[in-house]
Design a protein around this motif. Structure first.
Motif, PDB file in Angstrom:
ATOM      1  N   ASP A 102     122.272  88.784 121.873  1.00  0.00           N
ATOM      2  CA  ASP A 102     122.624  87.375 121.712  1.00  0.00           C
ATOM      3  C   ASP A 102     123.801  87.209 120.761  1.00  0.00           C
ATOM      4  OD1 ASP A 102     120.389  86.218 123.262  1.00  0.00           O
ATOM      5  OD2 ASP A 102     119.185  87.164 121.705  1.00  0.00           O
ATOM      6  N   ALA A 103     123.932  88.164 119.823  1.00  0.00           N
ATOM      7  CA  ALA A 103     124.998  88.104 118.821  1.00  0.00           C
ATOM      8  C   ALA A 103     125.255  89.514 118.315  1.00  0.00           C
ATOM      9  CB  ALA A 103     124.598  87.184 117.670  1.00  0.00           C
ATOM     10  N   ILE A 104     126.402  89.697 117.706  1.00  0.00           N
ATOM     11  CA  ILE A 104     126.732  90.966 117.058  1.00  0.00           C
ATOM     12  C   ILE A 104     127.227  90.649 115.653  1.00  0.00           C
ATOM     13  CG2 ILE A 104     129.100  91.037 118.006  1.00  0.00           C
ATOM     14  CD1 ILE A 104     126.952  94.158 117.588  1.00  0.00           C
ATOM     15  N   LEU A 105     126.724  91.405 114.689  1.00  0.00           N
ATOM     16  CA  LEU A 105     127.146  91.241 113.303  1.00  0.00           C
ATOM     17  C   LEU A 105     127.892  92.492 112.885  1.00  0.00           C
ATOM     18  CD1 LEU A 105     127.065  89.666 110.591  1.00  0.00           C
ATOM     19  CD2 LEU A 105     124.905  90.859 110.111  1.00  0.00           C
ATOM     20  N   THR A 106     129.155  92.309 112.506  1.00  0.00           N
ATOM     21  CA  THR A 106     129.952  93.415 111.969  1.00  0.00           C
ATOM     22  C   THR A 106     130.501  92.970 110.617  1.00  0.00           C
ATOM     23  OG1 THR A 106     132.131  92.742 112.822  1.00  0.00           O
ATOM     24  CG2 THR A 106     130.710  94.016 114.330  1.00  0.00           C
ATOM     25  N   GLU A 107     131.260  93.850 109.979  1.00  0.00           N
ATOM     26  CA  GLU A 107     131.887  93.485 108.709  1.00  0.00           C
ATOM     27  C   GLU A 107     132.932  92.392 108.890  1.00  0.00           C
ATOM     28  OE1 GLU A 107     134.407  97.021 110.163  1.00  0.00           O
ATOM     29  OE2 GLU A 107     132.396  96.214 110.448  1.00  0.00           O
ATOM     30  N   ASP A 108     133.355  92.147 110.153  1.00  0.00           N
ATOM     31  CA  ASP A 108     134.359  91.122 110.422  1.00  0.00           C
ATOM     32  C   ASP A 108     133.755  89.748 110.684  1.00  0.00           C
ATOM     33  OD1 ASP A 108     136.392  93.009 110.136  1.00  0.00           O
ATOM     34  OD2 ASP A 108     136.328  93.547 112.257  1.00  0.00           O
ATOM     35  N   GLY A 109     132.443  89.693 110.879  1.00  0.00           N
ATOM     36  CA  GLY A 109     131.814  88.390 111.091  1.00  0.00           C
ATOM     37  C   GLY A 109     130.651  88.454 112.066  1.00  0.00           C
ATOM     38  N   LEU A 110     130.073  87.286 112.321  1.00  0.00           N
ATOM     39  CA  LEU A 110     128.968  87.110 113.255  1.00  0.00           C
ATOM     40  C   LEU A 110     129.535  86.492 114.522  1.00  0.00           C
ATOM     41  CD1 LEU A 110     125.869  87.070 113.838  1.00  0.00           C
ATOM     42  CD2 LEU A 110     125.867  84.737 112.895  1.00  0.00           C
TER      43      LEU A 110
ATOM     44  N   ASP B  10     123.968  99.415 105.881  1.00  0.00           N
ATOM     45  CA  ASP B  10     122.798  99.150 105.044  1.00  0.00           C
ATOM     46  C   ASP B  10     122.566  97.652 105.054  1.00  0.00           C
ATOM     47  OD1 ASP B  10     120.845  98.822 103.154  1.00  0.00           O
ATOM     48  OD2 ASP B  10     121.811 100.084 101.640  1.00  0.00           O
ATOM     49  N   ILE B  11     121.575  97.205 105.824  1.00  0.00           N
ATOM     50  CA  ILE B  11     121.323  95.763 105.945  1.00  0.00           C
ATOM     51  C   ILE B  11     120.238  95.279 104.987  1.00  0.00           C
ATOM     52  CG2 ILE B  11     122.173  95.625 108.315  1.00  0.00           C
ATOM     53  CD1 ILE B  11     119.122  95.395 109.124  1.00  0.00           C
ATOM     54  N   ARG B  12     119.836  96.124 104.044  1.00  0.00           N
ATOM     55  CA  ARG B  12     118.813  95.673 103.096  1.00  0.00           C
ATOM     56  C   ARG B  12     119.250  94.435 102.317  1.00  0.00           C
ATOM     57  NH1 ARG B  12     117.349 101.627 101.008  1.00  0.00           N
ATOM     58  NH2 ARG B  12     119.619 101.637 101.083  1.00  0.00           N
ATOM     59  N   PRO B  13     120.523  94.304 101.883  1.00  0.00           N
ATOM     60  CA  PRO B  13     120.923  93.044 101.228  1.00  0.00           C
ATOM     61  C   PRO B  13     120.772  91.829 102.158  1.00  0.00           C
ATOM     62  CG  PRO B  13     122.500  94.764 100.718  1.00  0.00           C
ATOM     63  CD  PRO B  13     121.597  95.323 101.792  1.00  0.00           C
ATOM     64  N   LEU B  14     121.091  92.004 103.446  1.00  0.00           N
ATOM     65  CA  LEU B  14     120.925  90.925 104.417  1.00  0.00           C
ATOM     66  C   LEU B  14     119.445  90.586 104.579  1.00  0.00           C
ATOM     67  CD1 LEU B  14     121.783  88.996 106.676  1.00  0.00           C
ATOM     68  CD2 LEU B  14     121.820  90.966 108.230  1.00  0.00           C
ATOM     69  N   MET B  15     118.598  91.601 104.680  1.00  0.00           N
ATOM     70  CA  MET B  15     117.163  91.368 104.824  1.00  0.00           C
ATOM     71  C   MET B  15     116.618  90.618 103.605  1.00  0.00           C
ATOM     72  SD  MET B  15     116.218  95.072 106.544  1.00  0.00           S
ATOM     73  CE  MET B  15     114.527  95.021 106.007  1.00  0.00           C
ATOM     74  N   PHE B  16     117.076  90.997 102.424  1.00  0.00           N
ATOM     75  CA  PHE B  16     116.629  90.326 101.204  1.00  0.00           C
ATOM     76  C   PHE B  16     116.998  88.841 101.256  1.00  0.00           C
ATOM     77  CE2 PHE B  16     117.394  88.746  96.922  1.00  0.00           C
ATOM     78  CZ  PHE B  16     116.170  89.004  96.315  1.00  0.00           C
ATOM     79  N   SER B  17     118.238  88.553 101.656  1.00  0.00           N
ATOM     80  CA  SER B  17     118.654  87.146 101.694  1.00  0.00           C
ATOM     81  C   SER B  17     117.890  86.383 102.772  1.00  0.00           C
ATOM     82  CB  SER B  17     120.168  87.010 101.883  1.00  0.00           C
ATOM     83  OG  SER B  17     120.557  87.409 103.175  1.00  0.00           O
ATOM     84  N   MET B  18     117.539  87.041 103.875  1.00  0.00           N
ATOM     85  CA  MET B  18     116.754  86.379 104.913  1.00  0.00           C
ATOM     86  C   MET B  18     115.334  86.082 104.404  1.00  0.00           C
ATOM     87  SD  MET B  18     118.107  88.423 108.298  1.00  0.00           S
ATOM     88  CE  MET B  18     117.905  87.207 109.605  1.00  0.00           C
TER      89      MET B  18
ATOM     90  N   GLU C 183     127.022  88.942 103.881  1.00  0.00           N
ATOM     91  CA  GLU C 183     127.614  87.604 103.709  1.00  0.00           C
ATOM     92  C   GLU C 183     127.738  86.885 105.044  1.00  0.00           C
ATOM     93  OE1 GLU C 183     131.254  87.614 101.466  1.00  0.00           O
ATOM     94  OE2 GLU C 183     130.396  88.936  99.935  1.00  0.00           O
ATOM     95  N   HIS C 184     128.278  87.586 106.050  1.00  0.00           N
ATOM     96  CA  HIS C 184     128.433  86.971 107.377  1.00  0.00           C
ATOM     97  C   HIS C 184     127.078  86.672 108.010  1.00  0.00           C
ATOM     98  CE1 HIS C 184     132.700  87.604 107.197  1.00  0.00           C
ATOM     99  NE2 HIS C 184     132.596  88.918 107.240  1.00  0.00           N
ATOM    100  N   GLY C 185     126.068  87.485 107.678  1.00  0.00           N
ATOM    101  CA  GLY C 185     124.735  87.312 108.242  1.00  0.00           C
ATOM    102  C   GLY C 185     124.070  86.016 107.833  1.00  0.00           C
ATOM    103  N   ALA C 186     124.629  85.342 106.826  1.00  0.00           N
ATOM    104  CA  ALA C 186     124.098  84.035 106.435  1.00  0.00           C
ATOM    105  C   ALA C 186     124.196  83.051 107.594  1.00  0.00           C
ATOM    106  CB  ALA C 186     124.851  83.503 105.209  1.00  0.00           C
ATOM    107  N   GLY C 187     125.056  83.355 108.570  1.00  0.00           N
ATOM    108  CA  GLY C 187     125.215  82.488 109.734  1.00  0.00           C
ATOM    109  C   GLY C 187     124.146  82.674 110.799  1.00  0.00           C
TER     110      GLY C 187
END
Length: 195
Positions: free
Chosen positions: A180-188, A61-69, A37-41
């Protein structure tokens, strides 16, 4: 690298991976979905080549993020370990069979096109607020980034980690390329990277 710095990195790596390993499997799934969800940013243009990864051990597991990308127009690829020194990024074509690519992960086979990613989602052991990271110790990503830069490609680097992997300070060395950025469960979080 000085032996003190090397030893400190090993200690940090061991401690942060132990903290990651301690996250219960069901909670790890929840945290991974929050990351998606946060990776949408993460901003990119349609057609951008994005390298993700298949999770091993206790990685997110970033497969859901990859799918949305992919749905937003990204061209996906996965890292494949060729030898002790080298990873390449192979085109992840929808429906293509994945093969064992080493380190307990799967990816596109040798028939897949090798791509130069413009955005890398980077797994790691530990990170700090300045964007310094500790990988898994083999240096694969450092060498891959150096090869891309030698070709004139300066990929955006987004570290993927759980918040428990953050440390006060990573001992950075001249060859280390900051995130350049870090993505965690708390946000981007955008960081200092882009040298």
């Amino acid at each position: 690298m000085s032996s003190n710095s090397s030893d400190l990195k090993k200690t940090i790596r061991r401690e942060r991976l132990a903290a990651r390993d301690a996250i219960a499997a069901d909670l790890r799934i929840e945290k991974s979905l929050a990351m998606a969800e946060h990776g949408a940013g993460i901003a990119f243009e349609p057609g951008t080549v994005v390298s993700g990864f298949s999770p091993i051990r206790s990685e997110a597991d970033i497969r859901p993020l990859m799918f949305s990308m992919r749905e937003k127009g990204a061209k996906l690829c996965l890292p494949v370990v060729l030898d002790r020194e080298t990873i390449v990024f192979r085109d992840l074509v929808r429906g293509a069979e994945l093969v064992d690519t080493g380190f307990g992960t799967a990816g596109p086979g040798p028939e897949a096109e090798v791509l130069d990613p413009e955005l890398l989602l980077v797994p790691l052991s530990a990170f700090d607020a300045a964007g310094n990271r500790i990988g898994y110790g083999a240096g694969h990503y450092d060498r891959a980034i150096a090869r891309l830069r030698a070709k004139g490609v300066r990929p955006q680097l987004v570290g993927i980690a759980f918040s428990c992997q953050e440390v006060e300070e990573v001992p950075a060395e001249p060859h280390d390329v900051p995130l350049d950025a870090i993505l965690t469960e708390d946000g981007l979080r955008q960081l200092g990277g882009r040298a």
